[in-house]
Structure formats: structure tokens, C-alpha cells
Scaffold this active site. Structure first.
Site, short mmCIF file in Angstrom:
data_model
loop_
_atom_site.label_atom_id
_atom_site.label_comp_id
_atom_site.label_asym_id
_atom_site.label_seq_id
_atom_site.Cartn_x
_atom_site.Cartn_y
_atom_site.Cartn_z
N CYS A 1 0.46 -8.68 -23.10
CA CYS A 1 0.16 -8.21 -21.62
C CYS A 1 1.36 -8.64 -20.71
O CYS A 1 1.35 -8.30 -19.54
CB CYS A 1 -1.23 -8.75 -21.06
SG CYS A 1 -1.47 -10.29 -20.96
N ARG B 1 -9.38 -10.94 -16.25
CA ARG B 1 -9.09 -12.43 -16.63
C ARG B 1 -9.56 -12.91 -15.22
O ARG B 1 -9.53 -12.74 -14.16
CB ARG B 1 -7.59 -12.35 -16.51
CG ARG B 1 -6.76 -13.68 -16.77
CD ARG B 1 -5.72 -13.85 -16.95
NE ARG B 1 -4.81 -13.46 -15.52
CZ ARG B 1 -3.64 -13.47 -15.29
NH1 ARG B 1 -2.64 -13.52 -16.39
NH2 ARG B 1 -3.22 -13.34 -14.14
N ASN C 1 5.22 -13.73 -20.04
CA ASN C 1 5.92 -14.21 -18.74
C ASN C 1 5.80 -15.77 -18.75
O ASN C 1 6.72 -16.31 -18.46
CB ASN C 1 5.05 -13.67 -17.47
CG ASN C 1 5.09 -12.23 -17.63
OD1 ASN C 1 5.72 -11.53 -18.36
ND2 ASN C 1 4.25 -11.74 -16.88
N ASP C 2 4.88 -16.40 -19.02
CA ASP C 2 4.44 -17.65 -18.93
C ASP C 2 5.02 -18.27 -20.13
O ASP C 2 5.52 -19.34 -20.15
CB ASP C 2 2.97 -18.10 -18.68
CG ASP C 2 2.63 -18.04 -16.93
OD1 ASP C 2 3.62 -18.62 -16.47
OD2 ASP C 2 1.79 -17.73 -16.69
N GLU D 1 -0.04 -18.19 -23.84
CA GLU D 1 1.05 -18.33 -22.93
C GLU D 1 1.48 -20.02 -22.89
O GLU D 1 2.52 -20.14 -22.07
CB GLU D 1 0.90 -17.67 -21.52
CG GLU D 1 -0.54 -18.28 -20.79
CD GLU D 1 -0.72 -17.61 -19.52
OE1 GLU D 1 -0.04 -16.71 -19.01
OE2 GLU D 1 -1.99 -17.79 -19.15
N ARG E 1 10.06 -19.33 -14.38
CA ARG E 1 10.16 -17.84 -14.17
C ARG E 1 10.58 -17.50 -12.85
O ARG E 1 10.95 -16.17 -12.65
CB ARG E 1 8.89 -17.12 -14.55
CG ARG E 1 7.71 -17.40 -13.67
CD ARG E 1 6.45 -17.07 -14.44
NE ARG E 1 5.86 -15.77 -14.03
CZ ARG E 1 4.52 -15.16 -14.32
NH1 ARG E 1 3.94 -15.89 -15.05
NH2 ARG E 1 4.19 -14.22 -13.77
N ARG F 1 -5.86 -8.84 -13.24
CA ARG F 1 -5.67 -10.22 -12.56
C ARG F 1 -6.65 -9.98 -11.25
O ARG F 1 -6.70 -9.10 -10.35
CB ARG F 1 -4.30 -10.01 -12.12
CG ARG F 1 -3.31 -10.02 -13.23
CD ARG F 1 -1.75 -10.31 -12.62
NE ARG F 1 -0.74 -10.84 -13.51
CZ ARG F 1 0.18 -9.78 -14.05
NH1 ARG F 1 0.28 -8.60 -13.80
NH2 ARG F 1 0.87 -10.10 -15.04
N HIS G 1 0.99 -1.03 0.07
CA HIS G 1 -0.12 -0.13 -0.11
C HIS G 1 1.04 1.31 0.17
O HIS G 1 0.48 2.20 -0.71
CB HIS G 1 -1.09 0.10 1.22
CG HIS G 1 -2.12 -0.97 1.10
ND1 HIS G 1 -2.77 -1.18 2.18
CD2 HIS G 1 -2.47 -1.77 0.03
CE1 HIS G 1 -3.74 -2.24 1.66
NE2 HIS G 1 -3.66 -2.45 0.37
C1 PEP Z 1 1.98 -13.88 -18.54
O1 PEP Z 1 1.99 -15.15 -18.18
O2 PEP Z 1 2.70 -13.30 -19.28
C2 PEP Z 1 0.84 -13.11 -17.76
C3 PEP Z 1 0.63 -11.72 -18.33
O3 PEP Z 1 0.27 -13.63 -16.62
P1 PEP Z 1 0.91 -13.69 -15.14
O4 PEP Z 1 2.09 -12.92 -15.22
O5 PEP Z 1 -0.27 -13.17 -14.30
O6 PEP Z 1 1.14 -15.23 -15.12
MG MG Z 2 0.53 -16.18 -17.02
#
Ligand code: PEP
Ligand code: MG
Length: 593
Positions: free
Chosen positions: A512, A342, A464-465, A441, A475, A306, A199
Site C-alpha cells: 500500500c 488502519r 514509504n516507511d 514497514e 522520507r 488512513r 477540497h
Molecule cells: C507507508 O509507510 O508506506 C504507508 C502506506 O503509510 P504512510 O504513508 O501513511 O506512513
Molecule cells: Mg507508514
């Protein structure tokens, strides 16, 4: 003549919490440690002590409400809601019932009982995994401090009366401390504790005060008046800088300031290349209160909301009604822009306490995200229903995480249609044409992108995934972090395949994952033809500036040339050279050193 020795320059590395560079004298802000002893009371004193406890609770509530009003003026409604969680603690049944019950039985003072409650709750919350619980623990501690101060007749020490501009250094700062700052005199903030999504960090960003948190011991190393530099872009804090370094930091500060002012100037302009190719620039959020920052930073909607926080923040299943309220608040905040919600991406590293997640050897390859939602269908039905209710006369879209098989999309669509029928039966209005997209992903989706594109309304690439599943690199594992790169040519080929498939089928493709917010990648992504980028709110202006500064042909050239390299390192080197060529005046390197 002997001169007094100067301390050596010391560089600390923390977590960048709010961008900008602050230079000034340190002001050490430490709260007096509360002294709480179990004071015995007589049977006659019990009613008075109970009254004092109730009165202290009431006064604390009033104080929090005042702070909330102050926060509302400074940051807007959604951020001010941080204080709603503080208010809830003053109504906590455990705190109240336990104190009312223990006090007559044990005949000890109320301040000790509140302290004892706080200590136990704080420890058990901190023992849980995840930033949310840590944040809750801090909230409980802050509120308990306030109640105990009232019971002991102490005044809260806030930073009302700073006489000169200072950099505040503290072991920790509560949201109330920050809201009570005299902002004209707080140049920056450096704290021992805290993370990027606490916060405290959210408030500093929203107030635009450069801040670095998580410095461990900064408050032990510096005294009042000593010189300090806080670099909220890189997370570096320099104590006792040498004159040469001080000069360098002043130059950097000026450059950043000029850059920031220029960025603000383009905030409300559309995100398009100089020859008019439009790229929608949206933002990722993980808490409703971040929606305010999306607006103030010029975001054109929320490309990834999210929603796991709903679970992680309460430890039980959020009701449909709660979800409707939460989603609507965010949707209204960014209206008329879209919000992409999502569905729950639980499992993997996002475990929910109290829920029996199976112990798995490979949780990231296990029961998570859409797999959980399709197995525990009540969960998905309630969430679809809430999202649909928030979609009435608003631009709301649904995004499914971790899709790997076409049947998952089909099953989810079937459930969505059933939920729509149910809402019709209940006479609840919603957007009948709500768009349903999937996260790309998992490599199987990229390889069959043409087929998947026929099943949904949009793609959103989660790099990311996608990186972890394509390169077989966890990751979150530091041991293999050097192998984790979204610039790996295999990933770049996957981006191209996905974007081309999406366009062949006539659906928009967004990115994203974190790559979308890395300025180094912007030219390449625009050149690849991506339709939307969804990034962390703080980098929105920088990405917009880059897109507005180039023409599409240049971006295309970059996107074509990049495929000549066959290692991630060479791709990065090439992009860095290109960025320097086109943007000599852009301090995008801030993040890289
Ligand atoms: C991703 O996997 O790129 C993504 C945006 O989802 P998260 O980081 O919440 O897994
Ligand atoms: Mg993801």
C-alpha cells in the site's frame, strides 16, 4: 508594418491536482475584494443590526444547502459532504456568541465583527501545521465572505455564464466556485494557491476537470484571452506557448484523451493478467469523501483507510459514536468491496494540536502509531470498538501501523478480544471473524516475517516507511531525497522475502506504499506474486490496464531479472526499457517528464 510584441513562453510548475490536459484562452476569475470598515452604529440601531446578522446567517445556510444539493447531483454524497463543514461554520458558537455579545457593547456593524472573527480564526488555523488546518482556514474564509456579502447586499459572483470554453485562472477557488461552474465551458483550472488534497483539488478530480494548483502567481502573469496550457498530469502550466509547443501539447492531449477513454472502458473488468492471475486492485484514502472516487475509478475496495484525519480535523479525541458513523459511511460507499481500516498512525509528522506529544529528537523513531495506541489504550479500544461495529455483515479489516515487535501484535490482539467481549455485553453486533493484519514497514518485521505471519491474517507492505527505515533516509528531507528510492535492491529483496513468507504461512500480502501506484513497478510487483495493490484512486485505471495487458509468465521474468541489478538507478532503467517494450502505447511516462 510593426507587429504587436508577443509575451515569451513561460513555464510554471505547480501541484498536479486533477489529471488531463487543457488548452485554451485564459479566463481570469478574481473576486472583488470585500471592503469592510468598522461602521459605528447607534444604540437604537443595535436590535436591527442583530436581526440583520441572524438573517444573513440564515440566508448563508440556505445558500450552502443549495450548493450541497448541486454538488450531490454532480459528485455524489460523500464529496458533497465538503459543504457540511461549511454549514458547521455557520453554527459556530464562537462566531455567533461573540458577534451577539460584541455588537451591543462595541456598537459596530455586524459585517466588521464577522470579518474580524474570520481574520483571527484564519490566521490561527493557517499558523498550524498540516493541510487540514489550512483547509479549515479556507473554509472559514469562504463562509465569512458569504455572510459579509449578504450583510452588504452584494451578489455572489459565480461562473454561471461563461460564453465560450476557457481555462479558469484564479488566485484561489472555493469549493462553491467549482460547483457553480458551467462545466461545459471550463476546460481546466490553474490557481495560485491550494495543494493536492485540498477540497478544491478533490472536487476537480471528481468532476474530471484537469487542474494544477499551488502555482503562486499565475493569476498575476496572464490576462483574459491569452493562450494557456494546463497539464494536470505533470503539474506544468505553460503561458503563451509557442506554435510548435502548442502543436505538441495538442498531440499529447489527444493521446491522453484516447488513453483515458480506453481506461474507462476497462473500469468494471476484473484486475487479472491475460492468463487469469488475479491481483486485487484497491485504493488508499485519507478522507471519507475520497471513497466516491474509488468507485468511479474501478477500485475493488479500500486497501488503506488512513484514519488520522479524525484527529487532525477536530483537534480533540473523536468519540466512539463519531467514528462508527464515519467508518460506516465509507464502508457502505464501497460495499460489497472490502475496507481495510488502519488504526491511528499519530506521531512522527502527524502531531495533534492540544495533545502533549513529547518533544523528541527523532520523532520518526519515537512515540508514534501503534506505540501511542498501546500506551493510551482508551484510544485503541474506542477505535477497535467503532471498527467492529462498522464490520457487521460487511467486509471490514483492521490494519496495525508501525509494528516492529511481535509483542505489539499480541497486545493489540488481546485488546481486540476484550473489546469484542464488551460489544457482546452491550448487545452490539459485529463480525466475529474480523481479519487483523499488520503494516510491514520496519525492517525487523521483514527479517522475522515467518514468525509475524503466524500472528496475523494479512500483511500490507508500507514501502514509504520501509524505505526510510531501511535506507536510513528521512522520507520528508529534501537534502537526502536523491537517496530515497523504493527501487533500491535492498527494498526489492525485502518485498520478495515478505511476500514469500506470507505465502508460506497462507496469508495474503498487499502493498500500500506509493510504489504500488507507480506504473513502472507494476510488472515486477505482479511477478513477485503480490496479492493486492492499494494505490491512489487516480492511478487505478492505469495500473489495471497494465495488469490486464500482460501474462503472468512475462511478469515473473521481469521480477526475476530485476534482481540482477545492484543499484536503484539500474533497476529503474531496466524497468523503463521493459515497460517501453511491452507498452509502446501507454503514456506512463507522463509522470516522468
Ligand atoms: C507507508 O509507510 O508506506 C504507508 C502506506 O503509510 P504512510 O504513508 O501513511 O506512513
Ligand atoms: Mg507508514
Amino acid at each position: 508594418m510593426s507587429r504587436s510584441p508577443k509575451p515569451h513562453e513561460t513555464v510554471l510548475k505547480g501541484i498536479p491536482a486533477a489529471p488531463g490536459i487543457a488548452i485554451g484562452p485564459a479566463f481570469l476569475f478574481t473576486k472583488d475584494h470585500l471592503t469592510v470598515h468598522p461602521r459605528e452604529i447607534t444604540a437604537e440601531e443595535v436590535p436591527v443590526e442583530l436581526e440583520r446578522f441572524k438573517e444573513a446567517l440564515e440566508q448563508t445556510r440556505k445558500d450552502i444547502l443549495k450548493t450541497r444539493t448541486l454538488a450531490m447531483k454532480q459528485t455524489g454524497d460523500i464529496v458533497a459532504r465538503i459543504f457540511d463543514s461549511h454549514l458547521l461554520i455557520t453554527e459556530d458558537a464562537m462566531l455567533i456568541d461573540e458577534t451577539l455579545e460584541r455588537l451591543p457593547k462595541e456598537k459596530v456593524s455586524a459585517d466588521f465583527l464577522v470579518y474580524d472573527f474570520m481574520l483571527r480564526t484564519y490566521r490561527s488555523l493557517k499558523a498550524q501545521q498540516g493541510e487540514y488546518f489550512s483547509q479549515r482556514a479556507d473554509d472559514v474564509r469562504d463562509v465569512a465572505r458569504r455572510i459579509i456579502s449578504k450583510l452588504q447586499g452584494l451578489k455572489e459572483d459565480y461562473l454561471f455564464d461563461l460564453e465560450e470554453p476557457v481555462v479558469v485562472v484564479a488566485p484561489d477557488l472555493s469549493p462553491s466556485d467549482i460547483i457553480h461552474f458551467d462545466r461545459r465551458n471550463v476546460l481546466g483550472i490553474a490557481t495560485n494557491l491550494g495543494g493536492a488534497t485540498s477540497h478544491t483539488a478533490i472536487l476537480t478530480r471528481s468532476l474530471e476537470v484537469p487542474a494544477v494548483t499551488g502555482l503562486r502567481n499565475v493569476s498575476d502573469l496572464i490576462c483574459n484571452g491569452q493562450s494557456i496550457v494546463v497539464n494536470g498530469n505533470s503539474g506544468k502550466v505553460v503561458l503563451f506557448p509557442t506554435p510548435v509547443h502548442l502543436r505538441e501539447y495538442r498531440t499529447k492531449q489527444k493521446r491522453f484523451f484516447d488513453f483515458w477513454v480506453r481506461l474507462k472502458g476497462i473500469r468494471d473488468l476484473p484486475t487479472e493478467t491475460s492468463d487469469g492471475r488475479v491481483v486485487k486492485l484497491m485504493a488508499n484514502i485519507g478522507l471519507p469523501m475520497e471513497a466516491e472516487a474509488v468507485k468511479t475509478h474501478g477500485g475493488e475496495g479500500i486497501g488503506l483507510f488512513r484514519t488520522e484525519y479524525l484527529f487532525l480535523t477536530r483537534g480533540n479525541m473523536p468519540s466512539e459514536a463519531d467514528q462508527v458513523e464515519e467508518y460506516k459511511r465509507v464502508v457502505e460507499t464501497v460495499h460489497p468491496h472490502p475496507v481495510v481500516l488502519r488504526t491511528f498512525d499519530l506521531g512522527g509528522d502527524k502531531l495533534m494540536p492540544g495533545w502533549n506529544f513529547p518533544k523528541e529528537n527523532n520523532p520518526f523513531l519515537g512515540w508514534r502509531a501503534i506505540r501511542v495506541c498501546l500506551d493510551v489504550q482508551d484510544l485503541l479500544r474506542a477505535q477497535f470498538s467503532a471498527i467492529l461495529q462498522a464490520s457487521y455483515q460487511r467486509d471490514v479489516r483492521i490494519l496495525l501501523p508501525l509494528i516492529s515487535d511481535i509483542n505489539e501484535v499480541r497486545s493489540a490482539k488481546k485488546i481486540l478480544e476484550e473489546v469484542k467481549l464488551d460489544l457482546e455485553r452491550r448487545n452490539l453486533p459485529f463480525d466475529h471473524d474480523i481479519k487483523l493484519g499488520i503494516m510491514v514497514e520496519v525492517p525487523s518485521v521483514v527479517l522475522m516475517a515467518d514468525e509475524f505471519a503466524r500472528e496475523c491474517d494479512f500483511f500490507s507492505i508500507g514501502t514509504n516507511d520501509l524505505v526510510q527505515y531501511t535506507l536510513a533516509v528521512d522520507r520528508g528531507n529534501e537534502n537526502v531525497a536523491q537517496l530515497y528510492s523504493a527501487y533500491h535492491p535492498a527494498i526489492l529483496r525485502m518485498l520478495r522475502t515478505t511476500i514469500d513468507s506470507g505465502h508460506r504461512a497462507g496469508i495474503p500480502v498487499a502493498i500500500c506504499g506509493e510504489l504500488a501506484g507507480d506504473p513502472l513497478a507494476t510488472l515486477m510487483l505482479v511477478g513477485l506474486g503480490v496479492d493486492e495493490l492499494s494505490v491512489s484512486p487516480v492511478v487505478l485505471p492505469e495500473i489495471k490496464k497494465i495488469i490486464r495487458s500482460v501474462d503472468f509468465a512475462t511478469a515473473r521474468q521481469v521480477a526475476e531479472h530485476v534482481y540482477e541489478y545492484i543499484t536503484a538507478k539500474d533497476v529503474e532503467k531496466y524497468l523503463l526499457r521493459t515497460m517501453k517494450k511491452h507498452f509502446a502505447d501507454l503514456p506512463v511516462w507522463f509522470k516522468r517528464g
